[in-house]
Design an enzyme around this catalytic site. Structure first.
Site, PDB file in Angstrom:
ATOM      1  N   GLY A  35      39.940  14.718 -14.295  1.00  0.00           N
ATOM      2  CA  GLY A  35      39.819  15.079 -15.096  1.00  0.00           C
ATOM      3  C   GLY A  35      41.390  14.689 -16.107  1.00  0.00           C
ATOM      4  O   GLY A  35      42.524  15.557 -16.582  1.00  0.00           O
ATOM      5  N   ASP A  58      36.304  11.775 -16.603  1.00  0.00           N
ATOM      6  CA  ASP A  58      36.108  12.837 -17.900  1.00  0.00           C
ATOM      7  C   ASP A  58      34.943  13.011 -18.220  1.00  0.00           C
ATOM      8  O   ASP A  58      34.077  11.927 -17.682  1.00  0.00           O
ATOM      9  CB  ASP A  58      37.727  13.040 -18.941  1.00  0.00           C
ATOM     10  N   MET A  79      32.812  15.776 -12.402  1.00  0.00           N
ATOM     11  CA  MET A  79      34.184  15.744 -11.078  1.00  0.00           C
ATOM     12  C   MET A  79      33.740  16.707 -10.138  1.00  0.00           C
ATOM     13  O   MET A  79      33.447  16.066  -8.945  1.00  0.00           O
ATOM     14  CB  MET A  79      35.642  16.455 -11.066  1.00  0.00           C
ATOM     15  N   LYS A  92      46.668  16.755 -12.865  1.00  0.00           N
ATOM     16  CA  LYS A  92      46.962  17.125 -13.413  1.00  0.00           C
ATOM     17  C   LYS A  92      46.403  18.553 -14.999  1.00  0.00           C
ATOM     18  O   LYS A  92      45.614  17.406 -15.757  1.00  0.00           O
ATOM     19  CB  LYS A  92      48.053  16.927 -14.889  1.00  0.00           C
ATOM     20  N   HIS A  96      43.817  24.958 -12.062  1.00  0.00           N
ATOM     21  CA  HIS A  96      43.954  26.283 -13.054  1.00  0.00           C
ATOM     22  C   HIS A  96      42.530  26.981 -13.727  1.00  0.00           C
ATOM     23  O   HIS A  96      42.214  28.081 -13.817  1.00  0.00           O
ATOM     24  CB  HIS A  96      44.728  25.550 -13.873  1.00  0.00           C
TER      25      HIS A  96
HETATM   26  C1  LIG Z   1      43.554  21.280 -19.234  1.00  0.00           C
HETATM   27  S1  LIG Z   1      42.643  20.108 -19.554  1.00  0.00           S
HETATM   28  C2  LIG Z   1      44.159  18.710 -18.664  1.00  0.00           C
HETATM   29  C3  LIG Z   1      43.779  17.108 -19.083  1.00  0.00           C
HETATM   30  C4  LIG Z   1      44.990  16.716 -18.596  1.00  0.00           C
HETATM   31  N1  LIG Z   1      44.351  16.391 -17.057  1.00  0.00           N
HETATM   32  C5  LIG Z   1      46.155  16.764 -18.817  1.00  0.00           C
HETATM   33  O1  LIG Z   1      46.703  16.837 -18.075  1.00  0.00           O
HETATM   34  O2  LIG Z   1      46.358  16.530 -19.940  1.00  0.00           O
HETATM   35  C6  LIG Z   1      41.020  19.602 -18.438  1.00  0.00           C
HETATM   36  C7  LIG Z   1      40.557  18.083 -17.772  1.00  0.00           C
HETATM   37  O3  LIG Z   1      39.757  18.744 -17.297  1.00  0.00           O
HETATM   38  C8  LIG Z   1      38.261  18.362 -18.053  1.00  0.00           C
HETATM   39  N2  LIG Z   1      36.864  18.637 -17.163  1.00  0.00           N
HETATM   40  C9  LIG Z   1      36.500  19.619 -17.089  1.00  0.00           C
HETATM   41  N3  LIG Z   1      35.617  19.761 -16.016  1.00  0.00           N
HETATM   42  C10 LIG Z   1      34.989  18.796 -15.713  1.00  0.00           C
HETATM   43  C11 LIG Z   1      34.065  18.267 -15.554  1.00  0.00           C
HETATM   44  N4  LIG Z   1      33.502  18.757 -14.631  1.00  0.00           N
HETATM   45  N5  LIG Z   1      34.421  16.636 -15.167  1.00  0.00           N
HETATM   46  C12 LIG Z   1      35.082  15.557 -15.436  1.00  0.00           C
HETATM   47  N6  LIG Z   1      36.125  16.682 -15.592  1.00  0.00           N
HETATM   48  C13 LIG Z   1      36.372  18.173 -16.355  1.00  0.00           C
HETATM   49  C14 LIG Z   1      37.976  18.646 -19.654  1.00  0.00           C
HETATM   50  O4  LIG Z   1      37.121  17.684 -20.344  1.00  0.00           O
HETATM   51  C15 LIG Z   1      39.823  18.250 -19.636  1.00  0.00           C
HETATM   52  O5  LIG Z   1      39.873  17.091 -20.157  1.00  0.00           O
END
Ligand SMILES: C[S@@+](CC[C@H](N)C(=O)[O-])C[C@H]1O[C@@H](n2cnc3c(N)ncnc32)[C@H](O)[C@@H]1O
Length: 124
Positions: A35, A58, A79, A92, A96
């Site tokens: 992610g 991602d 994921m 990161k 949540h």
């Molecule tokens: C709150 S953001 C955090 C992004 C990064 N880790 C940061 O701290 O800047 C959550 C991330 O999880 C990704 N995400 C959500 N569902 C996902 C999935 N099923 N598989 C992979 N990534 C996913 C979103 O696209 C997003 O980029």
């Protein structure tokens, strides 16, 4: 806009991580940022530790315009299905957003990713 906001946060956090918390990267040769958005954190780690091959996992639309480097790779995926194998997993600001049950599924995929890396190492 959301991806850029997350990237702004990672710009601050990553500078602290790679300078003040260097020890946590000791012994790693691969790391996957699950992610990892548009890869600001992964890029900072890859630049600070050129011996670590970093993967960013991602969703495809998030990383459509992202380019890797010699030791930075973008992996479009889901994921809940599979996580690229690596010595370590970085999560990161991801857990949540999810229920305990979903977090448990994510952790299981992470554990499989680390286990498959260990298996590869044993086979060498
Ligand atoms: C709150 S953001 C955090 C992004 C990064 N880790 C940061 O701290 O800047 C959550 C991330 O999880 C990704 N995400 C959500 N569902 C996902 C999935 N099923 N598989 C992979 N990534 C996913 C979103 O696209 C997003 O980029």
């Amino acid at each position: 806009m959301f991806n850029e906001a997350m990237a702004a946060d990672s710009t601050v956090i990553s500078s602290v991580l790679v300078t003040k918390c260097k020890d946590i990267f000791h012994g790693l040769t691969t790391l996957v940022d699950v992610g990892g958005g548009i890869g600001v954190m992964g890029r900072a780690i890859a630049e600070a530790f050129p011996h670590i091959n970093c993967s960013i996992l991602d969703l495809p639309h998030v990383m459509a315009a992202c380019e890797g480097s010699e030791n930075l790779e973008f992996v479009a995926g889901e994921m809940f299905q599979a996580i690229p194998s690596a010595d370590a997993v970085l999560l990161k600001w991801v857990l949540h957003d999810w229920s305990n049950e979903d977090c448990s599924k994510i952790f299981n995929r992470c554990r499989e990713g680390i286990a498959s890396k260990e298996k590869l190492r044993e086979e060498r």
